[in-house]
Design a protein around this motif. Structure first.
Motif, mmCIF file in Angstrom:
data_model
loop_
_atom_site.group_PDB
_atom_site.id
_atom_site.type_symbol
_atom_site.label_atom_id
_atom_site.label_comp_id
_atom_site.label_asym_id
_atom_site.label_seq_id
_atom_site.Cartn_x
_atom_site.Cartn_y
_atom_site.Cartn_z
ATOM 1 N N LEU A 112 -9.469 -21.185 47.612
ATOM 2 C CA LEU A 112 -10.680 -21.999 47.725
ATOM 3 C C LEU A 112 -11.641 -21.466 48.773
ATOM 4 O O LEU A 112 -12.855 -21.458 48.572
ATOM 5 C CB LEU A 112 -10.312 -23.449 48.084
ATOM 6 N N THR A 162 -18.497 -26.696 51.945
ATOM 7 C CA THR A 162 -18.446 -26.654 50.486
ATOM 8 C C THR A 162 -17.442 -27.677 49.975
ATOM 9 O O THR A 162 -16.291 -27.703 50.426
ATOM 10 C CB THR A 162 -18.040 -25.259 49.977
ATOM 11 N N HIS A 164 -15.372 -28.757 46.695
ATOM 12 C CA HIS A 164 -14.897 -28.144 45.462
ATOM 13 C C HIS A 164 -14.285 -29.214 44.569
ATOM 14 O O HIS A 164 -13.368 -29.929 44.993
ATOM 15 C CB HIS A 164 -13.827 -27.080 45.750
ATOM 16 N N LEU A 166 -12.011 -29.720 41.382
ATOM 17 C CA LEU A 166 -11.060 -28.978 40.562
ATOM 18 C C LEU A 166 -10.379 -29.888 39.553
ATOM 19 O O LEU A 166 -10.172 -31.074 39.821
ATOM 20 C CB LEU A 166 -9.979 -28.324 41.427
ATOM 21 N N THR A 173 -11.933 -24.563 38.747
ATOM 22 C CA THR A 173 -13.042 -25.107 39.520
ATOM 23 C C THR A 173 -14.137 -25.566 38.572
ATOM 24 O O THR A 173 -14.669 -24.776 37.788
ATOM 25 C CB THR A 173 -13.606 -24.056 40.493
ATOM 26 N N ASP A 175 -16.989 -27.668 39.581
ATOM 27 C CA ASP A 175 -18.310 -27.687 40.215
ATOM 28 C C ASP A 175 -18.133 -27.594 41.719
ATOM 29 O O ASP A 175 -17.037 -27.829 42.253
ATOM 30 C CB ASP A 175 -19.071 -28.967 39.849
ATOM 31 N N GLU A 176 -19.210 -27.247 42.402
ATOM 32 C CA GLU A 176 -19.221 -27.167 43.859
ATOM 33 C C GLU A 176 -20.515 -27.758 44.385
ATOM 34 O O GLU A 176 -21.537 -27.758 43.708
ATOM 35 C CB GLU A 176 -19.086 -25.710 44.337
#
Length: 524
Positions: A112, A162, A164, A166, A173, A175-176
């Motif tokens: 990550l 960030t 994350h 999941l 993944t 979206d972020e």
């Protein structure tokens, strides 16, 4: 409820008797009095990971690598082994069965963190309906960062944070969301709150509450940002009116134009001041008394209200937020107990403050005592989280709270102490039935449903039957079986309970980064 403690009799009784309406799950949970984690494997050989928690549905066990770069997810399984002899209960477990891999199967390991970031090992939120997991990585804090771009003086800055999202089934993944040169309190997920598909993230540095929606597709979609603006068109309205002012200046109507960034309070602060003012205004009907009251209660404390910043937020439902305000020092301090604080209930749809309390307010405490479950809610659909004991749904927890209240010498200080925990951190309690205070009694100084490290002890932690006060149901001992050889070293311990199975891990560690001692407690 059941007439006997014998598990076989209880099974027959369950077959032939119909429980009262609304009590079927409570009745089923009574079986946990018979099915307890009564066997311990000490100092299990296991991966050198930082174990986080079981998900609330029990499907996944989340951990992080020691270098805080990788997410490692396991599937909890149940121990299986065989013996050649007939009476296997009299034998110790075989060596293969005493390993971590006998209870957990690794599903995957994904990286990550990148570009100087580290995983925040205390941050994890789980969306049970879609089996999504939200994790956070960040770079190091800059404590003396200058307050540029409207940032708050005294709040640290982080170059990159960030979030994350999941899919825990396969580690993909989805979206972020990245925050640059900002500060979000990631410890114990304090800076974020998940309610169904709505996610609130609090920017302490820029005093914004970011509301996002997690779609079924796995997309993080912006809903609104609450802070300097409250309505979606507030910024457009201010910009259009500033343009009118500029035109007037050009035509000679005004000699000077104030800086909009410094001449206006934020939208949320305007709403707060307006609510406080109107509340004091309505206290008195006599004009003279009203003016005196405003001078004493509003204008005298005006600068104190101006200096308040948002510390923490939680959803009460899909439309209302509970917002905690306080000083800058308290917002970034690890121990905010000594700092005064205030609570506001904010309606996101009408953009109005509908209630405001100081942290010593009797009214807020009595609401907390009577309706504690409303402060714990994080989902309307989560079956596992609906049966956690609190003083508003469990008579034993209520008696314990009132005993503590009666012992307090100063009620105002007692209220402040109780209000420190509000707003509750999201998903901060274990839904394990072994923390159900209608089933078991235990020492909450040593162990509780709250997800926090506690000072470790060399003595076993006892779980006593609530219905039979003298009957020990099971006990759990963290650390080595023979106890610690160095009594001077301070040790802390965390307990990770599976939400359904009679399975738990105790992880004992020292403050000097020595190897952790992991014990597995289960029903053999």
């Amino acid at each position: 409820m059941f007439k006997t403690n014998n598990v076989t009799s209880r099974l027959f009784e369950r077959q032939i008797c119909t429980p009262a309406p609304g009590t079927s799950i409570h009745r089923a949970r009574r079986f946990y009095e018979n099915i307890v984690p009564s066997y311990t494997i000490y100092d299990v050989e296991c991966p050198d990971h930082s174990f986080r928690k079981f998900t609330d549905d029990g499907l996944y066990f989340v951990s992080f690598s020691r270098n805080h770069q990788d997410l490692v997810v396991y599937r909890p399984t149940w121990l299986t082994f065989s013996y050649k002899e007939e009476d296997c209960d009299t034998h110790d477990l075989p060596l293969k069965a005493r390993k971590f891999e006998s209870f957990f199967t690794q599903l995957y390991s994904v990286t990550l963190a990148s570009s100087g970031e580290l995983i925040c090992k205390d941050f994890f939120l789980y969306m049970e309906s879609n089996q999504f997991g939200l994790f956070a990585t960040s770079t190091a804090q800059i404590h003396d960062a200058p307050p540029t771009g409207g940032a708050i003086q005294g709040v640290p800055s982080v170059e990159k944070i960030t979030f994350h999202l999941l899919r825990l089934e396969d580690g993909a993944t989805l979206d972020e969301r990245v925050f640059h040169n900002d500060y979000v309190n990631l410890a114990h997920s304090i800076g974020a709150f998940l309610y169904d598909d709505l996610l609130a993230i609090v920017s302490l540095r820029y005093q914004r509450i970011h509301i996002l929606q997690i779609r079924d597709s796995g997309d993080l979609v912006d809903v609104r940002a609450i802070g300097e603006f409250c309505r979606e068109d507030d910024e457009l309205f201010l910009n259009s009116n500033s343009q009118v002012l500029v035109n007037h200046v050009g035509n000679g109507f005004h000699h000077s134009l104030p800086e909009l960034e410094t001449s206006f309070l934020s939208g949320i602060k305007q709403r707060l001041l307006s609510f406080i003012f109107r509340g004091i205004w309505n206290e008195e009907t006599d004009r003279t008394m009203r003016v005196q009251c405003l001078k004493k209660k509003f204008y005298f404390h005006f600068q104190d209200y101006i200096d308040l910043i948002i510390w923490k937020v939680q959803f009460l439902d899909r439309h209302h937020l509970l917002i905690k305000f306080g000083s800058v020092d308290g917002g970034v301090s690890r121990n905010a107990d000594s700092h005064p604080s205030f609570f506001a209930v904010y309606n996101m749809e009408t953009t109005e403050i509908v209630a405001f309390y100081q942290n010593s307010a009797d009214e807020l405490y009595f609401l907390f005592e009577l309706f504690s479950d409303h402060f714990h809610v994080s989902s309307k659909s989560s079956l596992h989280m609906n049966f956690m004991s609190s003083h508003s749904n469990n008579i034993h927890a209520l008696e314990q709270l009132r005993c503590t209240k009666n012992k307090a010498t100063n009620f105002s200080q007692f209220v402040k102490k109780m209000m420190v925990s509000l707003p509750f951190s999201c998903q901060s309690q274990s839904p394990s039935p072994y923390f159900d205070q209608s089933l078991f009694r235990f020492d909450e100084k040593l162990i509780s449903a709250i997800d926090r490290h506690r000072q470790s002890t060399d003595h076993p932690i006892k779980f006593i039957s609530r219905r039979q006060p003298n009957i020990l149901k099971f006990k759990m001992k963290p650390g080595p079986e023979a106890g610690s050889t160095d009594g001077r070293t301070k040790k802390i311990c965390s307990f990770l309970f599976h939400p359904i199975l009679p399975l738990a891990l105790s992880v004992q560690q020292t403050l000097f980064l020595q190897a952790s001692v992991v014990n597995i407690h289960f029903r053999r």
